[in-house]
Design an enzyme around this catalytic site. Structure first.
Site, PDB file in Angstrom:
ATOM      1  N   ARG A   1     -46.555 -16.223  25.775  1.00  0.00           N
ATOM      2  CA  ARG A   1     -45.437 -16.208  27.479  1.00  0.00           C
ATOM      3  C   ARG A   1     -46.288 -16.757  27.857  1.00  0.00           C
ATOM      4  NH1 ARG A   1     -46.346 -12.306  30.197  1.00  0.00           N
ATOM      5  NH2 ARG A   1     -44.005 -12.394  31.024  1.00  0.00           N
TER       6      ARG A   1
ATOM      7  N   GLY B   1     -37.712  -2.995  33.366  1.00  0.00           N
ATOM      8  CA  GLY B   1     -38.313  -3.898  33.964  1.00  0.00           C
ATOM      9  C   GLY B   1     -38.733  -4.489  35.050  1.00  0.00           C
TER      10      GLY B   1
ATOM     11  N   GLU C   1     -35.290   2.548  31.993  1.00  0.00           N
ATOM     12  CA  GLU C   1     -35.465   2.157  30.247  1.00  0.00           C
ATOM     13  C   GLU C   1     -36.219   1.012  30.317  1.00  0.00           C
ATOM     14  OE1 GLU C   1     -31.279   1.297  28.639  1.00  0.00           O
ATOM     15  OE2 GLU C   1     -31.410  -0.794  28.790  1.00  0.00           O
TER      16      GLU C   1
ATOM     17  N   GLY D   1     -39.846  -0.725  29.394  1.00  0.00           N
ATOM     18  CA  GLY D   1     -41.200  -1.222  27.599  1.00  0.00           C
ATOM     19  C   GLY D   1     -41.978  -1.753  28.131  1.00  0.00           C
TER      20      GLY D   1
ATOM     21  N   CYS E   1     -51.665 -27.212  17.183  1.00  0.00           N
ATOM     22  CA  CYS E   1     -51.379 -28.696  17.507  1.00  0.00           C
ATOM     23  C   CYS E   1     -50.560 -28.169  18.554  1.00  0.00           C
ATOM     24  CB  CYS E   1     -51.211 -29.573  16.115  1.00  0.00           C
ATOM     25  SG  CYS E   1     -52.457 -29.040  15.368  1.00  0.00           S
ATOM     26  N   GLU E   2     -50.828 -28.249  19.696  1.00  0.00           N
ATOM     27  CA  GLU E   2     -49.648 -28.161  20.569  1.00  0.00           C
ATOM     28  C   GLU E   2     -50.460 -28.641  21.647  1.00  0.00           C
ATOM     29  OE1 GLU E   2     -46.009 -26.906  20.049  1.00  0.00           O
ATOM     30  OE2 GLU E   2     -45.287 -26.564  22.358  1.00  0.00           O
TER      31      GLU E   2
END
Ligand code: LLP
Length: 481
Positions: free
Chosen positions: A360, A270, A312, A314, A391-392
């Site tokens: 994201r 994290g 851990e 990432g 299309c958004e």
């Protein structure tokens, strides 16, 4: 230059919109004398010409260096307090066989959370005993495969899993090491969706339920209790959450020692990274020192030995290594009315990817920055919003940054810090093919994950009988206006 009133308060107009802040860009990203963005000596324009856009460009040495630094810092700090550390790479952030090799060569373990991630790790030749398997709903098949493959540790996420893992272990005549994931109740200061150790969430079991769960694990001849686990969230800069969770876990750890050995403690990942020039990531050396200090002082207070501590991360290993390269297709100046009835211009620069290669921004309102990649420019910077081609209306890659005002169709843009959770969460919305991933090192670029083709996408549609898609266009062409 005066700030555009549409810019967020933290975003100041840059003195030079060509600069690449070292906190946000990978170690080997630089501007050549010509103004071209280069990574490890390879020009952005050469990458676009050879591999097409959009394209994820990974600075290989950057990943290797961050992995090595994480391991060395944790090894050093925990050796100083008389113990040892294990650093797992949480491969949900990004996984490919190449990356699995780079991080394991740096001495990292690998944390997987599905059969698919496990399959890549095994196919990459990762020693199964150096893999850990997570998941709040591992299927029986996933548990069986992990146990059969000799995976080093499975993280128990619910009481019901204890029997499932024990059954699989006895079926394969193995004694399976397990950790127990706790929902410690600690709330990391981060986006609500990313905070995973609060009480009202799906991961782990409560501290109150833990003693009975550990007793059950210990009573099983086919399980070995390795220790407690907690992961309090993601993209965290403050250390308070980690300190609090370490304290809660160690208090329980100490209590449980009366029932048998507990060799390890896993404090999760994290660690936050910089996405824009106003973010400051805490160096991994500082994080490791803080972890060792809190664990050692709590253990001293509780009069217990310091366990081997696992972490851990990432995002902090892979995130800063990568930029996404796009080509500009259209540009639109949109007049926006401000609360005081004045108007301001927001320039929409649309690129050939979007929420399919980086969701994201749409999902978390995540901030990114952007730079012109194929040239530098002295034109006065203009506030831009980098939009995708989906299309958004929420299809935005960069909510706000300044680009040289002469940005034009055909220019290449680079969005840094896209190594984590972008390719990993890529999708095929609007039938866009997922882009390729290219690793660059010492002046050489090589494909590490090929991009999808239109034929790949069509091949999954059981209703398409012929192979006669005569007008399939390449991924490169798909992005063009
Ligand atoms: N360990 C566990 C048990 C996790 O659930 C995670 C991330 C990690 C380690 C690694 O966390 P990291 O060091 O990468 O922050 N999609 C979100 C992030 C979700 C994180 C899920 N778990 C995003 O794009 O920000």
């Amino acid at each position: 230059m005066i700030a555009n009133p549409l810019a967020p308060a933290w975003l100041q107009p840059p003195a030079d919109a060509n600069l690449l802040p070292v906190t946000v860009w990978s170690h080997n990203a630089a501007r050549a004398a010509s103004g071209m963005l280069e990574v490890a000596g390879v020009a952005a324009s050469a990458l676009a010409a050879e591999f097409g856009t959009p394209l994820y460009v990974v600075d290989e040495e950057d990943v290797r260096a961050r992995a090595l630094e994480a391991r060395e810092c944790f090894d050093r700090e925990f050796a100083l307090v008389g113990s040892a550390a294990k650093v797992y790479y949480a491969c949900k952030a990004f996984m490919s066989a190449e990356v699995a090799r780079w991080v394991t060569e740096a001495g990292l373990y690998i944390d997987v959370c599905s059969s698919g991630e496990l399959a890549v790790a095994l196919a990459a030749g990762v020693d199964p005993s150096r893999i850990g398997l997570h998941g709040n709903n591992k299927s029986l098949a996933e548990i069986d495969r992990a146990v059969r493959s000799g995976v080093g540790v499975l993280v128990v996420d619910s009481l019901i899993e204890i029997e499932r893992i024990a059954d699989a272990a006895s079926r394969h005549s193995r004694v399976q090491p397990v950790r127990l994931r706790l929902n410690s109740g600690v709330h990391a200061h981060t986006h609500e969706y990313l905070a995973t150790a609060r009480e009202d969430q799906k991961f782990g079991i409560t501290i109150a339920d833990a003693p009975a769960a550990v007793a059950r694990i210990r009573s099983s001849a086919s399980l070995r209790f390795l220790g407690l686990h907690s992961h309090i969230g993601s993209q965290i800069f403050e250390s308070e959450g980690f300190v609090e969770s370490a304290k809660r876990l160690l208090a329980l750890h100490a209590e449980l020692l009366s029932g048998g050995e507990i060799p390890e403690l896993n404090l999760g990942g994290g660690f936050g990274i910089a996405y824009t020039s106003v973010d400051t990531a805490v160096p991994i050396s500082v994080i490791a020192a803080r972890f060792a200090a809190i664990v050692a002082s709590e253990c001293a207070r509780l009069s217990i030995p310091v366990p081997v501590v696992a972490v851990e991360p990432g995002r902090s290993i892979i995130g800063p290594s990568t930029f996404t390269l796009y080509e500009v297709g259209t540009i639109k100046d949109v007049e926006v009315t401000l609360p005081n009835e004045a108007t301001a211009i927001r320039r929409y620069v649309s690129v050939d990817g979007g929420m399919s290669d980086n969701i994201r921004t749409a999902l978390y309102a995540a901030d990114y920055s952007v730079r012109l990649a194929n040239r530098a420019s002295t034109a006065e910077p203009a506030l831009v919003r980098v939009a995708g081609k989906h299309c958004e209306s929420g299809d935005i890659v960069v909510l706000a940054d300044y680009l040289p005002g002469d940005v034009e169709p055909g220019d290449l843009l680079a969005v840094p810090a896209t190594g984590a959770y972008c390719w990993a969460m890529a999708n095929n919305y609007n039938y866009l093919a997922r882009p390729a991933v290219v690793a660059v090192r010492n002046g050489v670029a090589r494909l590490i994950v090929r991009g999808e083709t239109e034929a790949d996408l069509l091949s999954r549609d059981a209703g398409i009988r012929s192979t006669g898609v005569t007008e399939a266009i390449s991924v490169t062409e798909q992005g063009a206006p």
